[in-house]
Write a protein that holds these residues in place. Structure first.
Motif, short mmCIF file in Angstrom:
data_model
loop_
_atom_site.label_atom_id
_atom_site.label_comp_id
_atom_site.label_asym_id
_atom_site.label_seq_id
_atom_site.Cartn_x
_atom_site.Cartn_y
_atom_site.Cartn_z
N GLU A 1 -28.17 -30.34 32.84
CA GLU A 1 -28.88 -30.37 34.11
C GLU A 1 -29.66 -29.08 34.28
N TRP A 2 -30.54 -29.07 35.30
CA TRP A 2 -31.25 -27.84 35.63
C TRP A 2 -31.64 -27.86 37.11
N HIS A 3 -31.98 -26.66 37.62
CA HIS A 3 -32.35 -26.47 39.01
C HIS A 3 -33.65 -25.67 39.07
N THR A 4 -34.18 -25.49 40.28
CA THR A 4 -35.37 -24.65 40.44
C THR A 4 -34.99 -23.21 40.76
N CYS A 5 -33.71 -22.90 40.65
CA CYS A 5 -33.22 -21.55 40.93
C CYS A 5 -32.21 -21.16 39.87
N SER A 6 -31.95 -19.87 39.76
CA SER A 6 -30.87 -19.43 38.88
C SER A 6 -29.53 -19.94 39.39
N GLU A 7 -28.59 -20.09 38.47
CA GLU A 7 -27.21 -20.39 38.82
C GLU A 7 -26.35 -19.21 38.39
N PHE A 8 -25.44 -18.80 39.26
CA PHE A 8 -24.55 -17.69 38.96
C PHE A 8 -23.15 -18.23 38.67
N ASN A 9 -22.59 -17.86 37.56
CA ASN A 9 -21.26 -18.33 37.15
C ASN A 9 -20.28 -17.17 37.05
N ILE A 10 -19.07 -17.39 37.56
CA ILE A 10 -17.96 -16.46 37.39
C ILE A 10 -16.80 -17.25 36.81
N ALA A 11 -16.30 -16.83 35.67
CA ALA A 11 -15.19 -17.52 35.02
C ALA A 11 -13.86 -17.04 35.59
N THR A 12 -13.13 -17.92 36.26
CA THR A 12 -11.78 -17.56 36.70
C THR A 12 -10.78 -17.76 35.57
N ARG A 13 -11.13 -18.63 34.63
CA ARG A 13 -10.38 -18.85 33.39
C ARG A 13 -11.42 -18.90 32.27
N PRO A 14 -11.04 -18.55 31.04
CA PRO A 14 -12.03 -18.53 29.95
C PRO A 14 -12.74 -19.88 29.81
N LEU A 15 -14.02 -19.83 29.45
CA LEU A 15 -14.79 -21.05 29.31
C LEU A 15 -15.94 -20.86 28.34
N VAL A 16 -16.52 -21.98 27.93
CA VAL A 16 -17.71 -21.99 27.08
C VAL A 16 -18.81 -22.76 27.80
N LEU A 17 -20.00 -22.17 27.84
CA LEU A 17 -21.19 -22.84 28.36
C LEU A 17 -22.03 -23.35 27.20
N LEU A 18 -22.45 -24.61 27.27
CA LEU A 18 -23.36 -25.19 26.30
C LEU A 18 -24.74 -25.23 26.93
N LEU A 19 -25.69 -24.51 26.33
CA LEU A 19 -26.99 -24.25 26.96
C LEU A 19 -28.16 -24.62 26.06
N ALA A 20 -29.28 -24.96 26.68
CA ALA A 20 -30.56 -25.16 25.98
C ALA A 20 -31.66 -24.72 26.95
N LYS A 21 -32.91 -24.81 26.52
CA LYS A 21 -34.04 -24.39 27.36
C LYS A 21 -34.92 -25.58 27.72
N ARG A 22 -35.47 -25.53 28.92
CA ARG A 22 -36.36 -26.61 29.34
C ARG A 22 -37.58 -26.73 28.43
N ALA A 23 -38.02 -25.62 27.86
CA ALA A 23 -39.17 -25.65 26.95
C ALA A 23 -38.88 -26.46 25.69
N GLU A 24 -37.60 -26.71 25.41
CA GLU A 24 -37.23 -27.47 24.22
C GLU A 24 -37.18 -28.98 24.48
N LEU A 25 -37.38 -29.38 25.75
CA LEU A 25 -37.43 -30.80 26.07
C LEU A 25 -38.70 -31.42 25.50
N GLN A 26 -38.60 -32.65 25.05
CA GLN A 26 -39.75 -33.40 24.55
C GLN A 26 -40.07 -34.53 25.51
N GLY A 27 -41.34 -34.94 25.56
CA GLY A 27 -41.73 -36.04 26.42
C GLY A 27 -42.18 -35.57 27.79
#
Length: 238
Positions: free
Chosen positions: A98-124
């Motif tokens: 997913e994506w938004h028109t604003c930054s998202e701020f994340n704080i990990a209360t327990r360890p985690l992994v974020l899976l990320l990509a860039k909007r510029a990599e979208l096709q179509g």
């Protein structure tokens, strides 16, 4: 190197998992030097952990009212209103982005992994956007770490590092991720059943979403199945 990250990499050789302090993360966001103790304690005390699946609350009153939340808005949000919610539970796969028109701020209360990509990599274009899952990168947050995820970074539900589950405080512009107004909501989601031709990328207020093609339940609810390739999975280390 964090011993948890070392063990995580050993358990997941299929992905090059990096810390948010690695240079590679600068393309997707930035780590924040922030005392998160009050945020983490308030979030963990406010909810019960599900036995399976994940939960999300867009705004958690116990977080919104913290003095630290006011200081955060002043320092990082230019005095604009920022809601502080919580995403927690169990998750291990990419499944969607997913994506938004604003930054998202994340704080990990327990360890985690974020899976990320860039909007510029979208096709179509339009509702025909597509993404090759090979473009996705994995980043680790230790408990207590905070990061800004840039607005042009695709993200979704964090993945757990431990079977104890993940906990992620989510700061977003007020109203983001709330349900769409009836006139805007795709009919498939209002009726609770799929209706061909009614899918839309706009999934909630200020939230655009692409499902992985293997995520049949989300697609059945009207999401566009626009991610192809490996539906990446993070294997927990205990």
């Amino acid at each position: 190197m964090d011993k948890t990250l070392r063990a995580l990499r050993s358990a997941n050789p299929q992905l090059a998992i990096q810390s948010i302090h690695a240079r590679a993360f600068r393309r997707y966001g930035r780590p924040l030097a922030l005392d998160t103790a009050a945020f983490c304690a308030a979030a963990e005390a406010a909810v019960e952990w599900p036995a399976e699946g994940s939960r999300y609350l867009a705004a958690l009153p116990q977080l919104d009212a913290l003095p630290e939340a006011g200081a955060f808005r002043q320092e990082y949000c230019g005095q604009l209103d920022e809601q502080f919610g919580f995403c927690w539970g169990h998750s291990s796969r990419l499944n969607a982005l997913e994506w938004h028109t604003c930054s998202e701020f994340n704080i990990a209360t327990r360890p985690l992994v974020l899976l990320l990509a860039k909007r510029a990599e979208l096709q179509g274009e339009g509702s025909c956007l597509r993404l090759d899952a090979a473009r996705v990168r994995a980043f680790y947050l230790a408990a207590g770490e905070a990061a800004e995820i840039y607005a042009d970074t695709l993200h979704f539900c964090p993945c757990e590092v431990s079977r104890q589950g993940f906990g992620c405080i989510v700061g977003l512009a007020r109203g983001t991720n709330l349900p769409l107004e009836p006139a805007q909501a795709p009919a498939a989601r209002l009726a609770g059943a799929p209706q061909p031709g009614k899918s839309s990328l706009l999934w909630a207020k200020n939230k655009w979403l692409l499902a992985h093609k293997e995520n049949a339940p989300l697609i059945a609810r009207g999401a566009v199945g626009g991610i192809w390739g490996e539906n990446w999975q993070i294997h927990p280390i205990d």
